[in-house]
Design a protein around this motif. Sequence first.
Motif, PDB file in Angstrom:
ATOM      1  N   ASN A   1      31.008  64.667 -39.059  1.00 54.25           N
ATOM      2  CA  ASN A   1      30.571  63.118 -38.874  1.00 54.25           C
ATOM      3  C   ASN A   1      31.251  62.563 -37.648  1.00 54.25           C
ATOM      4  O   ASN A   1      30.705  61.851 -36.800  1.00 54.25           O
ATOM      5  CB  ASN A   1      31.125  62.323 -40.148  1.00 54.25           C
ATOM      6  N   ALA A   2      32.440  62.918 -37.539  1.00 59.48           N
ATOM      7  CA  ALA A   2      33.372  62.571 -36.341  1.00 59.48           C
ATOM      8  C   ALA A   2      32.571  63.197 -34.883  1.00 59.48           C
ATOM      9  O   ALA A   2      32.469  62.550 -33.861  1.00 59.48           O
ATOM     10  CB  ALA A   2      34.698  63.076 -36.262  1.00 59.48           C
ATOM     11  N   HIS A   3      32.243  64.330 -35.030  1.00 60.58           N
ATOM     12  CA  HIS A   3      31.406  65.037 -33.813  1.00 60.58           C
ATOM     13  C   HIS A   3      30.211  64.166 -33.798  1.00 60.58           C
ATOM     14  O   HIS A   3      30.034  63.917 -32.350  1.00 60.58           O
ATOM     15  CB  HIS A   3      31.267  66.344 -34.218  1.00 60.58           C
ATOM     16  N   LYS A   4      29.706  63.959 -34.611  1.00 65.89           N
ATOM     17  CA  LYS A   4      28.219  62.870 -34.632  1.00 65.89           C
ATOM     18  C   LYS A   4      28.762  61.827 -34.078  1.00 65.89           C
ATOM     19  O   LYS A   4      27.778  61.188 -33.155  1.00 65.89           O
ATOM     20  CB  LYS A   4      27.535  63.108 -35.811  1.00 65.89           C
ATOM     21  N   SER A   5      29.530  61.110 -34.647  1.00 69.99           N
ATOM     22  CA  SER A   5      29.974  59.875 -33.973  1.00 69.99           C
ATOM     23  C   SER A   5      30.464  59.925 -32.549  1.00 69.99           C
ATOM     24  O   SER A   5      30.161  58.898 -31.771  1.00 69.99           O
ATOM     25  CB  SER A   5      31.208  59.341 -34.792  1.00 69.99           C
ATOM     26  N   LEU A   6      31.101  60.941 -32.237  1.00 68.75           N
ATOM     27  CA  LEU A   6      31.566  60.971 -30.821  1.00 68.75           C
ATOM     28  C   LEU A   6      30.331  61.097 -29.681  1.00 68.75           C
ATOM     29  O   LEU A   6      30.327  60.520 -28.703  1.00 68.75           O
ATOM     30  CB  LEU A   6      32.620  62.269 -30.701  1.00 68.75           C
ATOM     31  N   GLU A   7      29.404  62.202 -30.229  1.00 68.31           N
ATOM     32  CA  GLU A   7      27.992  62.280 -29.597  1.00 68.31           C
ATOM     33  C   GLU A   7      27.238  60.953 -29.322  1.00 68.31           C
ATOM     34  O   GLU A   7      26.906  60.663 -28.293  1.00 68.31           O
ATOM     35  CB  GLU A   7      27.185  63.185 -30.252  1.00 68.31           C
ATOM     36  N   GLU A   8      27.392  59.984 -30.405  1.00 65.03           N
ATOM     37  CA  GLU A   8      26.523  58.933 -30.377  1.00 65.03           C
ATOM     38  C   GLU A   8      27.351  57.858 -29.449  1.00 65.03           C
ATOM     39  O   GLU A   8      26.837  57.118 -28.629  1.00 65.03           O
ATOM     40  CB  GLU A   8      26.581  58.193 -31.818  1.00 65.03           C
ATOM     41  N   ALA A   9      28.885  57.911 -29.575  1.00 59.39           N
ATOM     42  CA  ALA A   9      29.711  56.982 -28.719  1.00 59.39           C
ATOM     43  C   ALA A   9      29.234  57.376 -27.305  1.00 59.39           C
ATOM     44  O   ALA A   9      29.333  56.536 -26.505  1.00 59.39           O
ATOM     45  CB  ALA A   9      30.948  57.050 -29.068  1.00 59.39           C
ATOM     46  N   GLU A  10      29.204  58.690 -27.110  1.00 58.44           N
ATOM     47  CA  GLU A  10      29.101  59.409 -25.688  1.00 58.44           C
ATOM     48  C   GLU A  10      27.789  58.692 -25.212  1.00 58.44           C
ATOM     49  O   GLU A  10      27.745  58.187 -24.052  1.00 58.44           O
ATOM     50  CB  GLU A  10      29.416  60.831 -25.554  1.00 58.44           C
ATOM     51  N   SER A  11      26.728  58.760 -26.054  1.00 56.14           N
ATOM     52  CA  SER A  11      25.410  58.415 -25.639  1.00 56.14           C
ATOM     53  C   SER A  11      25.241  56.925 -25.426  1.00 56.14           C
ATOM     54  O   SER A  11      24.813  56.397 -24.539  1.00 56.14           O
ATOM     55  CB  SER A  11      24.291  58.772 -26.581  1.00 56.14           C
ATOM     56  N   LYS A  12      26.012  56.145 -26.171  1.00 53.65           N
ATOM     57  CA  LYS A  12      26.132  54.665 -26.159  1.00 53.65           C
ATOM     58  C   LYS A  12      26.897  54.183 -24.810  1.00 53.65           C
ATOM     59  O   LYS A  12      26.500  53.314 -24.279  1.00 53.65           O
ATOM     60  CB  LYS A  12      26.708  53.940 -27.392  1.00 53.65           C
ATOM     61  N   LYS A  13      27.883  55.060 -24.452  1.00 54.71           N
ATOM     62  CA  LYS A  13      28.565  54.856 -23.229  1.00 54.71           C
ATOM     63  C   LYS A  13      27.901  54.967 -22.450  1.00 54.71           C
ATOM     64  O   LYS A  13      27.808  54.080 -21.052  1.00 54.71           O
ATOM     65  CB  LYS A  13      29.941  55.611 -23.533  1.00 54.71           C
ATOM     66  N   ASP A  14      27.145  56.131 -22.068  1.00 53.26           N
ATOM     67  CA  ASP A  14      26.246  56.381 -20.980  1.00 53.26           C
ATOM     68  C   ASP A  14      24.976  55.306 -20.793  1.00 53.26           C
ATOM     69  O   ASP A  14      24.951  54.909 -19.722  1.00 53.26           O
ATOM     70  CB  ASP A  14      25.499  57.838 -21.124  1.00 53.26           C
ATOM     71  N   GLU A  15      24.667  54.995 -21.863  1.00 53.73           N
ATOM     72  CA  GLU A  15      23.483  53.953 -21.823  1.00 53.73           C
ATOM     73  C   GLU A  15      24.209  52.541 -21.452  1.00 53.73           C
ATOM     74  O   GLU A  15      23.596  52.129 -20.412  1.00 53.73           O
ATOM     75  CB  GLU A  15      22.967  53.696 -23.426  1.00 53.73           C
ATOM     76  N   ILE A  16      25.488  52.315 -21.758  1.00 50.48           N
ATOM     77  CA  ILE A  16      25.950  50.822 -21.405  1.00 50.48           C
ATOM     78  C   ILE A  16      26.494  51.184 -20.042  1.00 50.48           C
ATOM     79  O   ILE A  16      25.976  50.054 -19.163  1.00 50.48           O
ATOM     80  CB  ILE A  16      27.342  50.691 -22.375  1.00 50.48           C
ATOM     81  N   ILE A  17      26.922  52.097 -19.484  1.00 49.22           N
ATOM     82  CA  ILE A  17      27.052  52.482 -18.106  1.00 49.22           C
ATOM     83  C   ILE A  17      25.817  52.145 -16.948  1.00 49.22           C
ATOM     84  O   ILE A  17      25.731  51.565 -16.083  1.00 49.22           O
ATOM     85  CB  ILE A  17      27.817  53.802 -17.796  1.00 49.22           C
ATOM     86  N   LYS A  18      24.626  52.806 -17.809  1.00 50.83           N
ATOM     87  CA  LYS A  18      23.520  52.597 -17.022  1.00 50.83           C
ATOM     88  C   LYS A  18      23.063  51.431 -16.930  1.00 50.83           C
ATOM     89  O   LYS A  18      22.720  50.716 -15.819  1.00 50.83           O
ATOM     90  CB  LYS A  18      22.357  53.709 -17.613  1.00 50.83           C
ATOM     91  N   LYS A  19      22.954  50.731 -18.038  1.00 55.23           N
ATOM     92  CA  LYS A  19      22.673  49.142 -18.012  1.00 55.23           C
ATOM     93  C   LYS A  19      23.618  48.467 -16.976  1.00 55.23           C
ATOM     94  O   LYS A  19      23.018  47.617 -16.358  1.00 55.23           O
ATOM     95  CB  LYS A  19      23.018  48.608 -19.329  1.00 55.23           C
ATOM     96  N   ALA A  20      24.966  48.703 -17.100  1.00 52.23           N
ATOM     97  CA  ALA A  20      25.665  48.202 -16.330  1.00 52.23           C
ATOM     98  C   ALA A  20      25.622  48.321 -15.104  1.00 52.23           C
ATOM     99  O   ALA A  20      25.697  47.429 -13.813  1.00 52.23           O
ATOM    100  CB  ALA A  20      27.231  48.502 -16.464  1.00 52.23           C
ATOM    101  N   THR A  21      25.027  49.729 -14.422  1.00 50.35           N
ATOM    102  CA  THR A  21      24.964  49.883 -13.101  1.00 50.35           C
ATOM    103  C   THR A  21      23.616  49.221 -12.832  1.00 50.35           C
ATOM    104  O   THR A  21      23.430  48.572 -11.582  1.00 50.35           O
ATOM    105  CB  THR A  21      24.618  51.506 -12.903  1.00 50.35           C
ATOM    106  N   VAL A  22      22.479  49.020 -13.513  1.00 49.98           N
ATOM    107  CA  VAL A  22      21.262  48.569 -13.221  1.00 49.98           C
ATOM    108  C   VAL A  22      21.813  46.885 -13.005  1.00 49.98           C
ATOM    109  O   VAL A  22      21.173  46.356 -12.062  1.00 49.98           O
ATOM    110  CB  VAL A  22      20.256  48.589 -14.157  1.00 49.98           C
ATOM    111  N   GLU A  23      22.341  46.335 -13.828  1.00 48.14           N
ATOM    112  CA  GLU A  23      22.778  44.924 -13.744  1.00 48.14           C
ATOM    113  C   GLU A  23      23.468  44.753 -12.479  1.00 48.14           C
ATOM    114  O   GLU A  23      23.243  43.735 -11.934  1.00 48.14           O
ATOM    115  CB  GLU A  23      23.490  44.554 -15.128  1.00 48.14           C
ATOM    116  N   ALA A  24      24.510  45.330 -12.275  1.00 49.01           N
ATOM    117  CA  ALA A  24      25.188  45.504 -10.984  1.00 49.01           C
ATOM    118  C   ALA A  24      24.306  45.538  -9.842  1.00 49.01           C
ATOM    119  O   ALA A  24      24.378  44.595  -8.834  1.00 49.01           O
ATOM    120  CB  ALA A  24      26.360  46.504 -10.890  1.00 49.01           C
TER     121      ALA A  24
END
Length: 167
Positions: free
Chosen positions: A56-79
Amino acid sequence: MELFKDFGFDPVFFTAQIINFLIIAFVFKKYLYKPVLKTLKERQKTIAQGLADAENAHKSLEEAESKKDEIIKKATVEAERIIEETKKSADDMRAELNTVAKREAERIIEEARLTAKEEREKGKKDAESMALDMSKTLLDRILDEMFTKQEKEKIIQRNISKLGKYD
């Protein structure tokens, strides 16, 4: 039975050993085997739970990584969008400032032209006035020396009337 005695087999001793074995087996089963088995089962459950938690922790970490990447992409687009808007705003502001500066420069130039024209007109009038004063003074001196007072007034009146015709 004698054969058994030759080999050193004693049925009473053998029966006592079987009873001892059964007692020890019973004691081991009741006090050792069940608690050890219970401990092993608990340990197995703990290990299984730990593995499930790790998964579960591994899945949560993968989800967090994907969310982090998504947030970074959104932030980059917004910037990038903000940078583009800022550039456009700066270009618009620069163009507006250039327009205002050109208008202000044209206004200043026009004011300078008007001021120069007024100064020229004033200088021209001053020069004309000065020339007339000098001419009058010179004429008075010449006329005083050449003509009498009545002749002089007659000439001045005739010339003034001629000047009135030219205006």
